[in-house]
Each structure stands twice: as structure tokens, then as C-alpha cells.
Design a protein around this motif. Sequence first.
Motif, short mmCIF file in Angstrom:
data_model
loop_
_atom_site.label_atom_id
_atom_site.label_comp_id
_atom_site.label_asym_id
_atom_site.label_seq_id
_atom_site.Cartn_x
_atom_site.Cartn_y
_atom_site.Cartn_z
N ALA A 44 55.43 54.46 120.99
CA ALA A 44 54.29 53.08 121.22
C ALA A 44 53.83 52.58 120.09
O ALA A 44 53.44 51.31 119.83
CB ALA A 44 54.08 53.30 122.24
N LEU A 45 52.74 53.91 119.75
CA LEU A 45 52.26 53.06 117.94
C LEU A 45 53.31 53.43 117.36
O LEU A 45 52.75 52.23 116.94
CB LEU A 45 51.40 54.91 117.60
N ALA A 46 54.45 53.42 117.17
CA ALA A 46 55.36 52.90 116.23
C ALA A 46 55.27 51.10 116.30
O ALA A 46 55.64 50.17 115.68
CB ALA A 46 56.31 53.30 115.85
N TYR A 47 56.02 51.16 117.47
CA TYR A 47 56.55 49.93 118.14
C TYR A 47 55.44 48.82 117.69
O TYR A 47 55.38 47.97 117.41
CB TYR A 47 56.73 49.74 119.47
N SER A 48 53.84 48.88 118.53
CA SER A 48 52.84 48.28 117.92
C SER A 48 52.94 48.45 116.31
O SER A 48 52.09 46.83 115.84
CB SER A 48 51.75 48.55 118.56
N SER A 49 53.14 48.82 115.81
CA SER A 49 52.93 49.01 113.97
C SER A 49 53.76 47.86 113.79
O SER A 49 53.69 47.44 112.35
CB SER A 49 52.91 50.34 113.51
N GLY A 50 54.86 47.57 114.40
CA GLY A 50 56.05 46.72 114.07
C GLY A 50 56.83 47.78 112.92
O GLY A 50 57.19 47.44 112.04
N LEU A 51 57.04 49.08 113.45
CA LEU A 51 57.91 50.12 112.62
C LEU A 51 58.66 50.46 113.65
O LEU A 51 58.39 50.64 114.61
CB LEU A 51 56.89 51.10 111.88
N SER A 52 59.46 51.32 112.86
CA SER A 52 59.97 52.45 113.34
C SER A 52 59.75 53.46 113.29
O SER A 52 59.27 54.56 112.98
CB SER A 52 61.63 52.73 113.08
N GLU A 53 60.04 54.78 114.83
CA GLU A 53 59.94 55.89 115.11
C GLU A 53 60.43 56.86 113.60
O GLU A 53 59.24 57.35 113.27
CB GLU A 53 60.67 56.76 116.18
N THR A 54 61.21 56.59 113.08
CA THR A 54 61.59 57.21 111.91
C THR A 54 60.75 56.92 111.01
O THR A 54 60.45 57.82 110.08
CB THR A 54 63.18 56.69 111.42
N THR A 55 60.19 55.87 110.87
CA THR A 55 59.10 55.35 109.79
C THR A 55 58.00 55.79 109.14
O THR A 55 57.26 56.60 109.18
CB THR A 55 59.43 53.65 108.82
N LEU A 56 57.85 55.41 110.45
CA LEU A 56 56.42 55.79 111.19
C LEU A 56 56.72 57.96 110.51
O LEU A 56 55.10 58.00 110.18
CB LEU A 56 55.76 56.06 112.85
N GLU A 57 57.02 58.90 111.29
CA GLU A 57 57.18 59.95 111.05
C GLU A 57 57.27 60.95 109.63
O GLU A 57 56.57 61.38 108.94
CB GLU A 57 58.27 60.59 111.16
N ARG A 58 56.97 59.22 108.67
CA ARG A 58 56.92 59.72 107.21
C ARG A 58 55.41 58.77 106.83
O ARG A 58 54.91 59.52 105.57
CB ARG A 58 57.82 58.49 105.96
N LEU A 59 54.86 58.89 107.74
CA LEU A 59 54.04 58.36 107.25
C LEU A 59 52.06 59.45 107.40
O LEU A 59 52.41 60.04 108.73
CB LEU A 59 52.93 56.89 108.07
N PRO A 60 51.76 59.66 106.49
CA PRO A 60 50.39 60.98 107.13
C PRO A 60 49.85 59.99 107.40
O PRO A 60 48.69 59.81 107.10
CB PRO A 60 50.34 61.55 105.80
N LEU A 61 49.45 60.50 108.69
CA LEU A 61 48.31 59.83 109.45
C LEU A 61 47.27 60.84 109.82
O LEU A 61 47.13 61.59 109.83
CB LEU A 61 49.14 59.89 111.19
N ARG A 62 46.27 60.22 109.88
CA ARG A 62 44.76 60.04 109.94
C ARG A 62 44.36 61.00 111.06
O ARG A 62 44.96 60.12 111.88
CB ARG A 62 43.58 59.37 108.91
N ASP A 63 43.65 62.12 110.78
CA ASP A 63 43.11 61.92 112.59
C ASP A 63 41.48 61.71 112.92
O ASP A 63 41.01 61.17 112.01
CB ASP A 63 42.77 64.08 112.30
N TRP A 64 41.77 61.95 113.97
CA TRP A 64 40.11 60.83 114.70
C TRP A 64 39.21 61.89 115.18
O TRP A 64 39.29 62.83 115.61
CB TRP A 64 40.64 60.02 116.53
#
Length: 513
Positions: A244-264
Motif C-alpha cells: 500500500a505504501l508503494a502504490y500510494s508513493s507511485g512506485l512498484s513494490e520492487t522499487t520500494l524494496e530498493r529504498l532505505p526507509l527511515r524508521d519512525w
Amino acid sequence: MHGLSHRTRYLGYALAALLLASCGLQTYQPKPLQAEDRATRLQSADPFSQEFQAYLSSYGYQSLPLQQWGLVELGLTALYFHPDLQLARAQWQAAVAAEITARQRPNPKLGAEIENNREAQSGESPWTFGLSLEIPIITAGKIEARTARAIALSEARRIEIAQAAWQVYSRVASHWLDYQMTLQRIAYYQQRVAVQQAQADMLQKRFELGMLGSSELNRVKLELLRGQQLLGIEQAKLPARKAALAYSSGLSETTLERLPLRDWEPERMQQAPPLDSAALQQAALLNRLDIRAALARYSAAEAGLRLEIARQYPDFSLSPGYMFDQGDRLWQLGIASLLNIANKNQGLIAEARALRETEAAQFDVLQAGVLANLARSRANYGAALDFLAQAERLYQAEDQHFSQLQRQFERGLIDRLQLAEADLNRLQSRENKLLAAEQLQRATLELEQVLQRPLHSDSSVPPGLRSDTKPRSDIGPRSDIGNDLTAASAPSKSGTPPQAQRNDASTRQEPGQ
């Protein structure tokens, strides 16, 4: 021969006029829509591309590519790649094109005729030919009223770009919170299960030595199973939350996996300034984009009524002409107009007046709904602040109590089982604090959505959405839209920094936290 020369000359005039009218014509260019190609394009959004890196650089990011991606960066990704904004921009461009149509005046009409009279008397030319021109005259300011209506509708569409940007950002923020809270719960339940497992192992040994009854052991094992089940539930949620986060960001799931996400960090939610009710109400009623769009639609309805009233007055056309009739040269001037005898446009005037009243009533309903939503959101925000403060006090007390017991354990005053029980109580208070922080974050997002502006100066809102949006001082085709729609007017993957599409005067924004 004399008549033939005149005929040839006037036919040449008519031909030249037709050729002149055909200059500058546009040609049709087919652009078929292929579902497979569009789907591939949606899946190929690349946040590491040079175009998107230039887009980030336009917002002041210096160290590229980014080493960590937070809510601000994913918000900018959504504003660049998400198809909802592409749709809003396309609809605005269509409304801008309608402004051109509204300003256009009707073209004049050119007519030609030729005739040969075989019974002409000797010495007279047998040819009759002529040219006529019909010039439409639009009266009573109809073009101005029609243009004003088109501009107002275009302004409403322009505002809806920023409104779509807020909707896109809100979905990203909500899915970002869902994803981060799932990670937080997984980490919490892992700690809880580890402590419960150690507690169960210690009780199992005591039971085997006959020092403990089975009821206490079964209770602890049951709590362990519940903790393992809750951990499994949260782990099962994680893939869907990330998708859901990938779609709302305009990205594919595979692309989102490549991003180092910051912890909240939930602890960041503890600092919150008090809210001024009057200031919030003013901001909601003046800053909300749907209110500004409703004002623009009311202006369109007002211009529509003005247009229908102007249509009571008929247009007319002038028809000058020239005819060569078997040697005679005749000039003529005609005038034609519609006679408003059967009706004087009463029906369309009544419809336009009713539409204007409807828009005014809808505006009142919209404002009332905004005030109701603001009151509810502000109450939820205040309750979430109180809940977080209480949870923080309870956690501090439990943590202090655990520290005391830990020192007693180190001195040999209590056993490991008592320390594990205190650790579970501390973890339970930490879960309550985590829940309170989540409620405050959701209340903040809800209140920001009502206001359509960041609630705090350090809010995780993309830079282009942080400035207070200002309405156009005049609804016209050449007003500046750069200051309020910078993020919403992102380039269509060309690498150009987001600029306004008419007389841009947008200012540089600072990157987010």
C-alpha cells in the motif's frame, strides 16, 4: 472576353481567400492508447533516475542519491509519479483550452456564385457572378461573459491540482504510518515473546521440581501463545502495508524494496505546541482548497447568468457583396438578426440563476462541514495529547520501578522471575505509549487534512505543500500559480524543476526533516 476576364479575376479572388483561410491548419496526429504500455510505464517509475534526482535537487537536496527515505521524500515521490496528479493536470489543461474556445469570435463567411445566360442579347456579357461576405457581430458582451465563465472553471481545475496533491500526500502519510506502526509492533511483540518465553522456561523448571502448581504454569504458557499469535498477525500484515505504501508513493513494490526507509520515532510526537481555536478556524475557512475551488465555481455560475442575460439581445451579421450581372456592376449591403419574439431566453436565465443559488448553497454546506470536521479533529487531537501524556507518565513510572528491581536482582534480593514480571509490566506500558503516539500521529494527519496545511513547523509535509496557499487576486488567465501549486505542478518526468505553467514566480523551498 471582357466578361471572361472579370469572371477569372473574381474567381481568383475567391480562391485566394480560401487558400489564405487554410493557412496554419493543424494536422491530426494519432496517439493510440495501449493498456500494456501504460501498465509497464506505471511499474517503471524510477526514483533513482536523473530526472527525479534533478527534481529533488530543485527542493534543496544536496547529497544525492538519498541515503534514507522518510515521509517527506516519499511524499515528493508521490507528487512526481502518482497518476492522480497527472490526471488533475490534464483536466486543468483541458479547462485552459476551453478558455481559448470561449475567447474565439465566429469566423466570417465567404460566398461566390457564377451563372451563364444563353439568351443574353447581342453585345451583352452572358455571365453573372458575384462575391458576398457575411460578418457576424456579437453584442451585449457575450464573449466577455463566456470568457469569464471559462476562466473561473479553469481556476477551479487549477486549484484541484493542489487538492489532488493533498489527497495523494494524505494517502502516503496514512500508509507510511501503518507500515511504521507495524514494524514497531513487531519489535514490541518480539521483545514481549522473548521475556514470556524466559518466564515460561523458569516456571517449567520449578514445576518439574515440584515447587509450582500447573495452573500458574498454564497461565504463563497461555500468555506466551497469545503473544506469539499477535506477533504472527503483525508479521502477516507487513507485506500488505508495504504494498500500500508503494502504490500510494507511485512506485512498484520492487522499487520500494530498493529504498532505505527511515524508521519512525514515536518519541518525536511528545512535543506539541498548544492550538489556537480561532487561528485554526480562520486557516480552515480561508486556506482550504475545496473552499477556494467552490468560490471559483460560484464565479463561473455568476458569469453564466451574465451570459444568459446578455443572450436576450440578439446578435446580427453584416453581409456586404458585389455582383457582376451581364455587364452591370452591383453593390449590396445586407443585415440579418434574430427576432426575440417567441421568447426572450427566460428559461435559460432561470436555470442560470438557479445554478448560482445552488452553488451558493453548496458553499454554505461546505463551510459548515469544514467547521464540524475541524471541531471533531481538534477534539481528537487534544484527547490524543492527553492520552500520550498519561501513557508517558505510566511508562516512566514502570521503567523506574523496573530499574529499582534490576538493582535489587543484582544484589540478590529478588529472583529472575520477579524481574521478568516487572519487565513484562514495563513492556505493557511501552505498548500503551506506542498506541498513544499512533493516535496522536493519526489525529495530527486528520487535522492537517482538514486545514490542508502543516500543523507544526517541523511537520513531515513535502516542501511544496508547506507554504500557505494564497488565492488569486483576480480570476484571470495570466495570474501566477507558482507560489501555491509548486509541488502539484511537478514536471512530467522531464527533469525540469516544478514550475508554474503561467508566469511562474515560485520561490525555492527547503527540504523536509
